[in-house]
Scaffold this active site. Structure first.
Site, mmCIF file in Angstrom:
data_model
loop_
_atom_site.group_PDB
_atom_site.id
_atom_site.type_symbol
_atom_site.label_atom_id
_atom_site.label_comp_id
_atom_site.label_asym_id
_atom_site.label_seq_id
_atom_site.Cartn_x
_atom_site.Cartn_y
_atom_site.Cartn_z
ATOM 1 N N LYS A 178 0.832 -1.252 0.034
ATOM 2 C CA LYS A 178 -0.063 -0.006 -0.001
ATOM 3 C C LYS A 178 0.929 1.436 0.100
ATOM 4 C CE LYS A 178 -4.505 -1.584 1.147
ATOM 5 N NZ LYS A 178 -5.587 -1.407 2.162
ATOM 6 N N LYS A 183 -6.625 -13.240 -7.514
ATOM 7 C CA LYS A 183 -7.641 -13.328 -6.859
ATOM 8 C C LYS A 183 -8.758 -12.225 -7.496
ATOM 9 C CE LYS A 183 -8.909 -11.903 -2.319
ATOM 10 N NZ LYS A 183 -8.525 -11.525 -1.003
ATOM 11 N N LYS A 210 -11.782 -6.460 -5.315
ATOM 12 C CA LYS A 210 -12.915 -5.475 -5.360
ATOM 13 C C LYS A 210 -12.316 -4.045 -5.810
ATOM 14 C CE LYS A 210 -12.139 -4.526 -0.501
ATOM 15 N NZ LYS A 210 -12.806 -4.930 0.921
#
Ligand code: TRP
Length: 337
Positions: free
Chosen positions: A117, A199, A202
């Site tokens: 991040k 994966k 979202k």
């Protein structure tokens, strides 16, 4: 006489920083709903965690409520599960602070999510992003849960929770129960429709291989029709995760929404190519999600009901959390109120 056995406790949270995907539903929320009778369950919208990345306030507020509506629509019955908003239970922020003081700079620096991040948000590497795992440890330890269902990406944080809890217990005695991470079996891991090796996330944008719980049927059909199947010459529906990851992912999804086994699916599509298989999976997903989408939309219009659910949830959660927090405050030497 009936014997009363204390149920095991389970807790998890999802950040309301993006909409729920088919992956989060099949991999997480659907399984949670099925455990409500077996466990005492706590689920929360992790809004305190969401602001570690800059959020638009109106969007955050809307998404937090939508997430609650979607949880309920997915079958998390508020009568059986404690559903709440993290910021409504002030003990999270308070225990988070205490645990900051028992988390080491080196440990937090090694967290993969922090490294990822901070690379993605180079202009906003704030202290909250860094101490995120201590807050998460607080979320967990407040409730003394037996199990913490998380995705693979959160396992490291649950492991750090162990380290912090053991350190604290080592100094002050048995204050915290050491929880186990629970990563659902690999089969429940839904991959991106356009990149079956990653994966379904979202945070991917619409063009990529993701299906949202609230997507309209046309969008879902479009996503499935253009799903990547494999470039083998076989063109046959057969479960082979190694060599045919795209087809395997579609079979996993189809199996999860219809309850059919891989053998049954292979039989159903003997002689059919991928071109026929993909829209059938799309339709099955549309039909499976339809009642969920309709119920979530209905609940979003019933703000009074949602409010009663999250108020009630926060009250129940606070009751449990306060017991732990009081014990912690006493142990570290704070004067009682
Ligand atoms: N960090 C989790 C995520 O990004 C959300 C979360 C916050 C959580 N606190 C938690 C999950 C406590 C499990 C337990 O998905």
């Amino acid at each position: 006489m009936e014997e009363i056995v204390a149920k095991k406790r389970m807790l998890s949270g999802i950040k309301p920083s993006g909409d729920l995907t088919l992956g989060s539903y099949l991999g997480a929320v659907k399984n949670w709903a099925e455990r409500a009778d077996q466990y005492e369950c706590f689920y929360f919208m992790a809004d305190l965690h969401a602001i570690t990345v800059r959020q638009n306030p109106a969007d955050l507020r809307r998404r937090t409520l939508e997430q609650l509506a979607q949880y309920i629509a997915c079958g998390l019955d508020p009568e059986k599960n404690t559903l709440f908003i993290q910021s409504h239970v002030h003990q999270h922020a308070e225990l988070g602070w205490v645990l900051d003081c028992y988390s080491m700079f080196g440990e937090l620096s090694r967290m993969t999510q922090f490294k990822d991040k901070s690379a993605k948000n180079a202009d906003n590497i704030n202290a909250g992003l860094f101490t995120y795992p201590s807050l998460m440890a607080g979320d967990i330890l407040l409730y003394q849960p037996d199990l913490v269902p998380v995705g693979e990406d959160q396992k490291q944080h649950v492991e750090l929770t162990h380290v912090i809890a053991r350190r604290f217990n080592g100094i002050y005695g048995d204050v915290f129960k050491i929880p186990e991470p629970f990563v659902p079996k690999v089969g429940a891991r839904i991959m991106s429709l356009t990149n079956p090796l990653a994966k379904m996330s979202k945070s991917e944008d619409e063009d990529t291989g993701r299906v949202l719980l609230m997507d309209a049927p046309e969008i879902i059909m479009k996503q499935f029709k253009r799903a990547i199947t494999d470039s083998d010459t076989e063109n046959c529906v057969r479960y082979d995760k190694e060599n045919k990851p795209g087809v395997a992912n579609l079979m996993t999804i189809y199996s999860a929404v219809t309850g059919k086994s891989y053998d049954q699916i292979e039989n159903e599509f003997v002689g059919c190519g991928y071109g026929k298989f993909k829209p059938v999976v799309g339709e099955a997903v549309v039909e499976h999600l339809r009642p969920i989408r309709e119920e979530a939309a209905r609940l979003m219009k019933d703000k009074a009901y949602l409010e009663s659910v999250y108020r009630d949830g926060a009250q129940k959660a606070s009751y449990v959390a306060e017991k732990t927090l009081r014990k912690v405050y006493k142990k570290v030497g704070f004067v009682a109120k």
